[in-house]
Design a protein around this motif. Structure first.
Motif, PDB file in Angstrom:
ATOM      1  N   ASN A 163     -34.708 -51.591  -0.727  1.00 31.34           N
ATOM      2  CA  ASN A 163     -36.163 -51.351  -0.890  1.00 31.34           C
ATOM      3  C   ASN A 163     -36.475 -49.852  -0.694  1.00 31.34           C
ATOM      4  OD1 ASN A 163     -39.073 -51.639  -1.053  1.00 31.34           O
ATOM      5  ND2 ASN A 163     -38.969 -53.283   0.653  1.00 31.34           N
ATOM      6  N   PRO A 164     -37.075 -49.275  -1.455  1.00 31.73           N
ATOM      7  CA  PRO A 164     -37.626 -49.645  -2.736  1.00 31.73           C
ATOM      8  C   PRO A 164     -36.803 -49.521  -3.954  1.00 31.73           C
ATOM      9  CG  PRO A 164     -38.513 -47.564  -2.112  1.00 31.73           C
ATOM     10  CD  PRO A 164     -37.621 -47.931  -1.005  1.00 31.73           C
ATOM     11  N   LYS A 188     -47.520 -54.726 -11.943  1.00 32.95           N
ATOM     12  CA  LYS A 188     -49.024 -54.853 -11.983  1.00 32.95           C
ATOM     13  C   LYS A 188     -49.747 -53.609 -12.407  1.00 32.95           C
ATOM     14  CE  LYS A 188     -48.717 -55.696  -7.504  1.00 32.95           C
ATOM     15  NZ  LYS A 188     -47.219 -55.616  -7.097  1.00 32.95           N
ATOM     16  N   GLU A 189     -49.257 -52.777 -12.231  1.00 34.84           N
ATOM     17  CA  GLU A 189     -49.829 -51.285 -12.769  1.00 34.84           C
ATOM     18  C   GLU A 189     -50.218 -51.348 -14.182  1.00 34.84           C
ATOM     19  OE1 GLU A 189     -45.335 -49.885 -12.202  1.00 34.84           O
ATOM     20  OE2 GLU A 189     -46.791 -51.589 -11.280  1.00 34.84           O
ATOM     21  N   THR A 211     -43.545 -51.081  -6.482  1.00 38.66           N
ATOM     22  CA  THR A 211     -43.808 -51.046  -5.062  1.00 38.66           C
ATOM     23  C   THR A 211     -44.747 -52.208  -4.687  1.00 38.66           C
ATOM     24  OG1 THR A 211     -45.842 -49.774  -5.536  1.00 38.66           O
ATOM     25  CG2 THR A 211     -43.690 -48.662  -5.018  1.00 38.66           C
ATOM     26  N   GLY A 212     -44.959 -52.432  -3.202  1.00 37.11           N
ATOM     27  CA  GLY A 212     -45.453 -53.554  -2.844  1.00 37.11           C
ATOM     28  C   GLY A 212     -44.867 -54.840  -3.073  1.00 37.11           C
ATOM     29  N   GLU A 213     -45.853 -56.050  -2.821  1.00 37.81           N
ATOM     30  CA  GLU A 213     -45.205 -57.339  -3.143  1.00 37.81           C
ATOM     31  C   GLU A 213     -44.546 -57.394  -4.581  1.00 37.81           C
ATOM     32  OE1 GLU A 213     -48.559 -60.106  -2.413  1.00 37.81           O
ATOM     33  OE2 GLU A 213     -49.140 -60.063  -4.523  1.00 37.81           O
ATOM     34  N   PRO A 237     -42.626 -60.730  -0.165  1.00 35.02           N
ATOM     35  CA  PRO A 237     -43.644 -59.424   0.634  1.00 35.02           C
ATOM     36  C   PRO A 237     -42.973 -58.004   0.393  1.00 35.02           C
ATOM     37  CG  PRO A 237     -42.350 -60.720   2.007  1.00 35.02           C
ATOM     38  CD  PRO A 237     -42.181 -61.533   0.726  1.00 35.02           C
ATOM     39  N   ALA A 238     -43.990 -57.028   0.681  1.00 37.10           N
ATOM     40  CA  ALA A 238     -43.617 -55.763   0.105  1.00 37.10           C
ATOM     41  C   ALA A 238     -42.590 -55.052   1.090  1.00 37.10           C
ATOM     42  CB  ALA A 238     -44.781 -54.842   0.462  1.00 37.10           C
ATOM     43  N   ASN A 239     -42.274 -55.750   2.256  1.00 34.16           N
ATOM     44  CA  ASN A 239     -41.277 -55.437   3.200  1.00 34.16           C
ATOM     45  C   ASN A 239     -40.105 -56.228   2.930  1.00 34.16           C
ATOM     46  OD1 ASN A 239     -42.316 -57.670   4.325  1.00 34.16           O
ATOM     47  ND2 ASN A 239     -42.196 -57.106   6.526  1.00 34.16           N
ATOM     48  N   TRP A 240     -39.615 -56.753   1.806  1.00 37.30           N
ATOM     49  CA  TRP A 240     -38.530 -57.444   1.623  1.00 37.30           C
ATOM     50  C   TRP A 240     -37.146 -56.964   1.917  1.00 37.30           C
ATOM     51  CZ3 TRP A 240     -35.250 -55.313  -1.586  1.00 37.30           C
ATOM     52  CH2 TRP A 240     -35.703 -54.392  -2.603  1.00 37.30           C
TER      53      TRP A 240
END
Length: 251
Positions: A163-164, A188-189, A211-213, A237-240
């Motif tokens: 990550n990331p 998503k973007e 980035t993020g979830e 989750p974003a902190n995977w």
């Protein structure tokens, strides 16, 4: 003459459908099976599905390397089969229930079984030892539903993920007789889904993930029933972290 419902159904089977399909008989494919040895009789942790240690002990170590036609370029990873031999003196009627965790074939074999799985072919311990002396056995097999983890898709973030910068998953289990043919990740973007690459076996990856979830969806093949998408209700989750395991209901 008046026919009751049972007789009418019988006539439909004879006239409209192949009679064999109305008998209720189960159909198996004829093939051959061998076995491989490991120090403890379990599976190979370096199997071509990318299951790692999970592939060694899954299904109590009753696992197999399967031929190219069952391997399906990795799409057959995790499929479950009933395999049984046909020597009345030695062979158990139900045979072995195995999970495909590797790719490999020998002398016209569709299955190279772990030591544990091959032993299940025999009626008892002495019969199993006798069967091993054959080396390669004529068998018959059929695809059966995987049920040991329910009607789910179970996947793990691959150990090489970072990550990331890099994201990869390995699909450890698919319930029933379904196969995963594709995995997509949501950007998503851009408001669009992007396919992950099948690296090998059951491992899918993407460089520079969002980035993020993370949200994934899986294209599931149900054989004659066609294809449908499954999307987990809960996002990663974003902190995977590498090694984390997640699941999604098939239906």
């Amino acid at each position: 003459m008046e026919l009751n419902f049972k007789h009418q159904l019988g006539l439909i089977c004879v006239i409209l459908i192949f009679p064999a399909l109305c008998s209720g008989k189960e159909y198996y494919t004829k093939s051959r099976a061998a076995y491989y040895g490991t120090s403890d009789g379990y599976g190979n942790p370096r199997g071509a599905c990318g299951f790692g240690g999970y592939g060694r002990t899954v299904n109590d170590g009753n696992v197999a390397a399967v031929s190219a036609k069952l391997w399906k370029n990795g799409g057959g990873c995790g499929a479950c089969y009933q395999v049984r031999c046909k020597i009345p003196l030695y062979c158990d009627y139900n045979g072995a229930y195995v999970v495909a965790t590797d790719s490999g074939e020998g002398d016209r074999t569709d299955f190279i079984l772990s030591h544990h799985a091959f032993s299940k072919l025999g009626r008892n311990k002495n019969a199993s030892e006798a069967l091993k002396k054959y080396g390669v056995l004529d068998v018959e097999y059929k695809r059966v539903p995987c049920t040991f983890k329910g009607n789910n898709i179970v996947f793990q973030i691959n150990e090489h993920s970072s990550n990331p910068g890099y994201f990869a998953i390995v699909i450890l289990y698919v319930g029933g007789t379904s196969d995963i043919t594709s995995v997509e990740i949501l950007r998503k973007e851009y408001r669009k889904w992007e396919p992950l690459r099948r690296v090998y076996g059951a491992v899918f990856d993407i460089a520079n993930p969002p980035t993020g979830e993370i949200r994934l969806k899986f294209l599931v093949s149900d054989g004659s029933a066609g294809f449908h998408w499954v999307q987990p209700k809960i996002a990663i989750p974003a902190n995977w972290k590498a090694g984390a395991t997640y699941s999604a209901k098939l239906a």
